[in-house]
Scaffold this motif. Structure first.
Motif: not given
Length: 146
Positions: A47-69
């Motif tokens: 459960g906590s590893s799912a939360a950690v993975a989602y948070c890391c992905g959320w930070f990637a999106v929120a901080l303009g991560g690899p997706f806009p490129a």
């Protein structure tokens, strides 16, 4: 979600996963091993590893991560890029072009990791509950009578 709240969730998830893994290792070193208890300890790990993975992905999106490129300035028909819209669940990026075309980029590895970890946590919680009901408690005898 605010960045500070997700950052705190990320740190709590990491601490919970680490503590649960240490508990599992200690349980494996000291038999007898009860499957219901092992399932109960593995639930916070997944459960906590799912939360950690989602948070890391959320930070990637929120901080303009690899997706806009991943959005091209022009699509294959030559239309210009109008806008980029990012979604937080599932973590995705959509590229909108002048001719009306939309191209979505979804990081499947991250979504699979989050969904698989959360699903395993739910399955283990159910299995632990079933095993706990089937196992006689120490206070009662073998037949369930004191």
């Amino acid at each position: 979600m605010p960045v500070s709240l997700l950052g705190m969730l990320l740190l709590i998830g990491l601490a919970t996963a680490a503590a649960s893994i240490v508990t599992v290792v200690l349980m494996l070193k000291n038999p007898p091993l009860h499957l219901a208890r092992l399932c109960a300890i593995l639930v916070p790990v997944f459960g906590s590893s799912a939360a950690v993975a989602y948070c890391c992905g959320w930070f990637a999106v929120a901080l303009g991560g690899p997706f806009p490129a991943q959005c091209e300035d022009r699509n294959t028909s030559g239309a210009e890029l109008v806008s980029i819209v990012q979604g937080y669940w599932p973590l995705r990026s959509a590229c909108f072009y002048l001719d009306g075309a939309v191209v979505e980029h979804i990081p499947m590895s991250l979504n699979v990791l989050v969904c698989l970890s959360a699903g395993l946590a739910v399955v283990l919680a159910c299995a632990g509950a079933v095993l706990h009901r089937r196992t006689p408690s120490a206070a009662t005898g073998v037949l369930g009578k004191p």
